[in-house]
Scaffold this active site. Structure first.
Site, PDB file in Angstrom:
ATOM      1  N   ALA A 226      18.123   4.739 -36.479  1.00  0.00           N
ATOM      2  CA  ALA A 226      16.690   4.881 -36.157  1.00  0.00           C
ATOM      3  C   ALA A 226      16.395   3.837 -35.078  1.00  0.00           C
ATOM      4  O   ALA A 226      15.921   2.750 -35.357  1.00  0.00           O
ATOM      5  CB  ALA A 226      15.854   4.659 -37.407  1.00  0.00           C
TER       6      ALA A 226
ATOM      7  N   SER B 130      14.975  -2.277 -29.220  1.00  0.00           N
ATOM      8  CA  SER B 130      15.224  -3.719 -29.072  1.00  0.00           C
ATOM      9  C   SER B 130      16.513  -4.112 -29.792  1.00  0.00           C
ATOM     10  O   SER B 130      17.293  -4.917 -29.260  1.00  0.00           O
ATOM     11  CB  SER B 130      14.028  -4.553 -29.548  1.00  0.00           C
ATOM     12  OG  SER B 130      13.483  -4.029 -30.711  1.00  0.00           O
TER      13      SER B 130
ATOM     14  N   ASP C 168      17.638   0.663 -39.440  1.00  0.00           N
ATOM     15  CA  ASP C 168      16.386  -0.099 -39.336  1.00  0.00           C
ATOM     16  C   ASP C 168      15.297   0.941 -39.615  1.00  0.00           C
ATOM     17  O   ASP C 168      14.778   1.576 -38.707  1.00  0.00           O
ATOM     18  CB  ASP C 168      16.284  -0.686 -37.920  1.00  0.00           C
ATOM     19  CG  ASP C 168      15.095  -1.607 -37.753  1.00  0.00           C
ATOM     20  OD1 ASP C 168      14.804  -2.378 -38.680  1.00  0.00           O
ATOM     21  OD2 ASP C 168      14.452  -1.559 -36.683  1.00  0.00           O
TER      22      ASP C 168
ATOM     23  N   CYS D 168      10.532  -3.554 -41.879  1.00  0.00           N
ATOM     24  CA  CYS D 168       9.549  -4.598 -41.573  1.00  0.00           C
ATOM     25  C   CYS D 168       8.368  -4.431 -42.521  1.00  0.00           C
ATOM     26  O   CYS D 168       7.220  -4.438 -42.091  1.00  0.00           O
ATOM     27  CB  CYS D 168       9.130  -4.544 -40.109  1.00  0.00           C
ATOM     28  SG  CYS D 168       8.310  -3.020 -39.666  1.00  0.00           S
TER      29      CYS D 168
END
Ligand SMILES: C[S@@+](CC[C@H](N)C(=O)[O-])C[C@H]1O[C@@H](n2cnc3c(N)ncnc32)[C@H](O)[C@@H]1O
Length: 310
Positions: free
Chosen positions: A118, A123, A186, A239
């Site tokens: 993903a 980044s 991620d 996150c």
């Protein structure tokens, strides 16, 4: 200011749920506080010390201790990256400091085959390519075409030469059984960590989104594990702080497969992983994973697990 009350005005249900997880005043205060700007120096495009010197003519830098020397906080509140020549040239990548942890834990090596399941906006893909010295191959996948377009632009600016971008549901990669040396998942998540970037993530948070993401994450982590070679490393990260999207997902993988966890050792402050939540009990093994709340290191919230396939 009473930050908990401020969040109650924005989304009462969010406060009700996470007050059960961490009701420290600092949790709410740091969730309210804007993030410190941070960047990664891109050694695919130039020499670290030279780029650092260029930046030091404009800003004071502070090294991010958990990176391999390329991550820095910028000690200024109003950095407009779009206007920096170093950004346009791909010499620096703006990236939140805790978001630099998953690739550090993945620790990819030149010549390896890596799946970034993903990947957009990329980044972490650019960080992985940097650690691989542009040697080997990264399959950088994202389910959304519009986000994949941004990923491609970012890979180009960063000088990444070893990525192949695909637009698929990540679960597609389950068919490449035992293939990848390393896999990064991620995962898409309910993004509580991102509240410090934008309050819209507090406004739009709902329990329904947590359940939706938890189901999706379980489907993706099983596929990611299947695609991993024996002896390979899978890093799972989000996150967000919700145990249903973090410990629950990794516990699910441990129950369904022969996956093992490895302890993550980095110079970081962390919060104890959650081993009991809403009547559910999770494996003690989850103590090896890393839960970061915003007040721990003055960053976004993050959760990271390092998984190995025997
Ligand atoms: C947390 S973001 C990834 C951030 C990225 N790794 C980075 O560091 O720049 C999660 C990404 O998952 C993508 N996504 C959502 N559902 C997906 C799925 N079923 N399979 C693969 N990617 C998915 C979203 O489009 C989003 O770009």
């Amino acid at each position: 200011m009473n930050y908990r009350e401020e969040f109650q005005k924005i989304n009462r249900k969010l406060v009700e749920r996470y007050a059960k997880l961490d009701d420290a005043e600092d949790f709410w205060a740091y969730l309210y506080k804007p993030l410190r700007p941070s960047i990664r120096i891109n050694t695919l495009k130039g020499n670290l010390d030279e780029i650092k010197s260029m930046l030091e003519e404009k800003f004071e830098l502070e090294r991010i201790p958990w990176t391999k020397g390329e991550g820095f906080f910028i000690k200024s509140h109003d950095v407009n990256f779009g206007q920096l020549i170093e950004y346009s040239l791909g010499l620096i990548i703006p990236q939140e400091a805790s978001s630099m942890i998953p690739p550090v834990v993945l620790d990819p090596k030149p010549g390896e085959l890596v799946l970034d399941m993903a990947a957009a906006p990329g980044s972490k893909t650019t960080q992985i390519a940097q650690y691989m010295d542009n040697e080997g191959c990264i399959i950088a996948n994202d389910a959304k075409q519009d986000r994949a377009n941004i990923l491609i632009a970012n890979l180009n600016r960063a000088g990444v030469l070893i990525a192949k971008v695909t637009v698929k549901d990540g679960a597609y990669y389950a068919k490449y059984e035992n293939t990848f040396d390393r896999v990064l998942l991620d995962a898409p998540c309910s993004s509580v960590g991102m509240i410090r970037k934008n309050f819209k993530f507090a406004k739009t948070w709902s329990l329904g989104k947590v359940y939706y993401h938890s189901r999706l994450q379980k489907r993706l982590i099983l596929a990611a594990y299947k695609a991993l070679k024996p002896g390979g490393v899978l890093v799972y990260s989000t996150c967000t702080v919700d145990p249903l999207e973090n410990e629950e997902v990794v516990d699910f993988l441990l129950q369904k497969t022969d996956a093992k966890l490895e302890k993550i050792k980095l110079p970081l402050k962390t919060t104890e992983p959650v081993l009991e939540w809403e009547g559910r009990k999770y494996s003690e093994e989850l103590k090896k994973t890393v839960r970061i709340h915003p007040q721990d290191n003055d960053t976004e919230a993050f959760y990271i697990a390092k998984i190995v396939k025997p």
